[in-house]
Design a protein around this motif. Sequence first.
Motif, PDB file in Angstrom:
ATOM      1  N   ILE A  71       0.616  -1.393  -0.238  1.00  0.00           N
ATOM      2  CA  ILE A  71      -0.116  -0.106  -0.268  1.00  0.00           C
ATOM      3  C   ILE A  71       0.800   1.494   0.274  1.00  0.00           C
ATOM      4  N   TRP A  72       1.476   0.763   0.347  1.00  0.00           N
ATOM      5  CA  TRP A  72       2.567   2.829   1.016  1.00  0.00           C
ATOM      6  C   TRP A  72       3.362   2.325   0.145  1.00  0.00           C
ATOM      7  N   ALA A  73       4.055   1.542  -1.274  1.00  0.00           N
ATOM      8  CA  ALA A  73       4.917   1.740  -1.910  1.00  0.00           C
ATOM      9  C   ALA A  73       4.075   2.209  -3.453  1.00  0.00           C
ATOM     10  N   MET A  74       2.805   2.085  -3.040  1.00  0.00           N
ATOM     11  CA  MET A  74       1.853   2.918  -4.144  1.00  0.00           C
ATOM     12  C   MET A  74       1.951   4.186  -5.458  1.00  0.00           C
ATOM     13  N   ASP A  75       2.259   5.163  -4.298  1.00  0.00           N
ATOM     14  CA  ASP A  75       3.220   6.695  -4.173  1.00  0.00           C
ATOM     15  C   ASP A  75       4.264   6.479  -4.757  1.00  0.00           C
ATOM     16  N   ARG A  76       5.400   5.720  -4.599  1.00  0.00           N
ATOM     17  CA  ARG A  76       6.204   5.396  -5.644  1.00  0.00           C
ATOM     18  C   ARG A  76       6.350   5.021  -6.977  1.00  0.00           C
ATOM     19  N   LEU A  77       5.178   3.972  -7.264  1.00  0.00           N
ATOM     20  CA  LEU A  77       4.932   3.554  -8.352  1.00  0.00           C
ATOM     21  C   LEU A  77       3.705   4.878  -9.100  1.00  0.00           C
TER      22      LEU A  77
END
Length: 110
Positions: A38-44
């Motif tokens: 979930i927190w990697a979605m911003d990076r993606l």
Amino acid sequence: MITRQHRQSRLKRLWMPLVTVAFLGYFGFHAFHGYYGIWAMDRLEIEAKRLSVQLASLQREHADFERRVMLLRSEKLDADMVDVQARSALNRIRADEVVIRMTAPQQKLQ
């Protein structure tokens, strides 16, 4: 006759809930912190925007190359374009011409 009475161990009663909590904790942690969490979605999403900008730049460059190639085709041959390309490839100029080379801003002349 000998009988042994076993006292019920707390660990024996708790092993299944402990294993369940361990599995839920492992998968829950990776649901937030994993590569696709979930927190990697911003990076993606940031990476996707950067790649979209790069794609648009490459498409503009491709269209420019297509336009230049179209000028060199035999049906629509542009004499000036052929002259420029030939001079650039052969590194030649006429005696009555002056050539001023413009370098990119990041390049330094030495």
